[in-house]
Design a protein around this motif. Sequence first.
Motif, PDB file in Angstrom:
ATOM      1  N   ALA A  75      -9.438  -5.661 -11.527  1.00  0.00           N
ATOM      2  CA  ALA A  75     -10.481  -5.722 -10.507  1.00  0.00           C
ATOM      3  C   ALA A  75     -11.408  -4.521 -10.570  1.00  0.00           C
ATOM      4  O   ALA A  75     -10.969  -3.387 -10.785  1.00  0.00           O
ATOM      5  N   LEU A  76     -12.682  -4.790 -10.367  1.00  0.00           N
ATOM      6  CA  LEU A  76     -13.691  -3.749 -10.163  1.00  0.00           C
ATOM      7  C   LEU A  76     -14.146  -3.836  -8.715  1.00  0.00           C
ATOM      8  O   LEU A  76     -14.586  -4.898  -8.264  1.00  0.00           O
ATOM      9  N   ILE A  77     -14.051  -2.732  -8.002  1.00  0.00           N
ATOM     10  CA  ILE A  77     -14.431  -2.691  -6.588  1.00  0.00           C
ATOM     11  C   ILE A  77     -15.481  -1.621  -6.415  1.00  0.00           C
ATOM     12  O   ILE A  77     -15.245  -0.440  -6.711  1.00  0.00           O
ATOM     13  N   THR A  78     -16.654  -2.000  -5.939  1.00  0.00           N
ATOM     14  CA  THR A  78     -17.729  -1.029  -5.755  1.00  0.00           C
ATOM     15  C   THR A  78     -17.624  -0.367  -4.385  1.00  0.00           C
ATOM     16  O   THR A  78     -17.084  -0.937  -3.443  1.00  0.00           O
ATOM     17  N   GLY A  79     -18.140   0.852  -4.310  1.00  0.00           N
ATOM     18  CA  GLY A  79     -18.096   1.600  -3.048  1.00  0.00           C
ATOM     19  C   GLY A  79     -16.683   1.781  -2.534  1.00  0.00           C
ATOM     20  O   GLY A  79     -16.437   1.726  -1.325  1.00  0.00           O
ATOM     21  N   ALA A  80     -15.745   2.008  -3.438  1.00  0.00           N
ATOM     22  CA  ALA A  80     -14.321   2.000  -3.078  1.00  0.00           C
ATOM     23  C   ALA A  80     -13.742   3.382  -2.846  1.00  0.00           C
ATOM     24  O   ALA A  80     -12.524   3.538  -2.801  1.00  0.00           O
ATOM     25  N   GLY A  81     -14.588   4.385  -2.678  1.00  0.00           N
ATOM     26  CA  GLY A  81     -14.091   5.734  -2.466  1.00  0.00           C
ATOM     27  C   GLY A  81     -13.623   6.019  -1.058  1.00  0.00           C
ATOM     28  O   GLY A  81     -13.022   7.069  -0.801  1.00  0.00           O
ATOM     29  N   GLN A  82     -13.856   5.086  -0.141  1.00  0.00           N
ATOM     30  CA  GLN A  82     -13.421   5.272   1.243  1.00  0.00           C
ATOM     31  C   GLN A  82     -13.476   3.925   1.955  1.00  0.00           C
ATOM     32  O   GLN A  82     -13.965   2.933   1.414  1.00  0.00           O
ATOM     33  N   GLY A  83     -12.971   3.902   3.182  1.00  0.00           N
ATOM     34  CA  GLY A  83     -13.135   2.755   4.059  1.00  0.00           C
ATOM     35  C   GLY A  83     -12.588   1.449   3.513  1.00  0.00           C
ATOM     36  O   GLY A  83     -11.490   1.377   2.941  1.00  0.00           O
ATOM     37  N   VAL A  84     -13.362   0.388   3.682  1.00  0.00           N
ATOM     38  CA  VAL A  84     -12.939  -0.958   3.293  1.00  0.00           C
ATOM     39  C   VAL A  84     -12.658  -1.036   1.801  1.00  0.00           C
ATOM     40  O   VAL A  84     -11.643  -1.598   1.372  1.00  0.00           O
ATOM     41  N   GLY A  85     -13.544  -0.494   0.979  1.00  0.00           N
ATOM     42  CA  GLY A  85     -13.353  -0.563  -0.467  1.00  0.00           C
ATOM     43  C   GLY A  85     -12.077   0.113  -0.915  1.00  0.00           C
ATOM     44  O   GLY A  85     -11.348  -0.406  -1.781  1.00  0.00           O
ATOM     45  N   ARG A  86     -11.782   1.261  -0.354  1.00  0.00           N
ATOM     46  CA  ARG A  86     -10.536   1.965  -0.678  1.00  0.00           C
ATOM     47  C   ARG A  86      -9.332   1.095  -0.348  1.00  0.00           C
ATOM     48  O   ARG A  86      -8.390   0.995  -1.151  1.00  0.00           O
TER      49      ARG A  86
END
Length: 263
Positions: free
Chosen positions: A12-23
């Motif tokens: 999986a590739l998840i964008t904006g995943a450095g915090q919050g929902v993406g994390r």
Amino acid sequence: MSGILDLTDNVALITGAGQGVGRQIALHYATHGADGVIVNDFFEERAQAVVDEIRALGGKAIAAAGDVTDLDAVKGMVRRGNEAFGRIDILVNNAGNAGAMPDPEARKPFWETGPGAWNSFIGVNFYGVINCASACIPSMIERRRGRIITIISDAGRTGEAGLEVYSGAKAGAAGFTRAIARSLGRYQITANCIAIAATMTPPIEARLKTEPERLKKMMEKYVIRRPGQPQDVANMALYLASGASDWITGQTYPVNGGFSFSM
């Protein structure tokens, strides 16, 4: 891990995943057997921190910093993911809000601003989705499998005063996702959206801690009278990535505590 939500044999590739929902989506995928998680964030240190969390749990992950509004940067992070894990089976378009470096006037009514402020929303929420999809879809078609999950907002479904351009960008992302669902179904690739409402990501949590009355007033609009938590969204993202959703495409799932209803 076994079961219908098992993500073994998926990267999986998840964008904006450095915090919050993406994390939280990244952690959910890693703990449900994903063969690899590519953690994107505009800020390298945030992405790497989540990678370290995943590895500490025994999962496999790499950081892929980059700006989703820049197609060349997106192609670069997809290339890094392919080099590390050989493929990308799941794309989660999570990067959003006004982007990592928003225009200082982005929160004003759109008629008091100009293209600089508008592009803070349109770039990340609409072009970011298009860029990532365009970079990931060809190899999904080649393998005849894939999942595309786009995190939108109830603002894109119902409209939000003061967030006019954001609402439009999220609605555009939803329309784009429905269209690619029609195009890609023949290749066993699904595309769906998750529409979220007030969710306790770090920026929202920080804002509401200083304005408890605002939170109380906000919750009056919700049938389930609490703000969303990242895991609420991650649970749906896990379902849509898993074999449990094989015959579901082109849909938008509200995860919103009853802020709005739909047929």
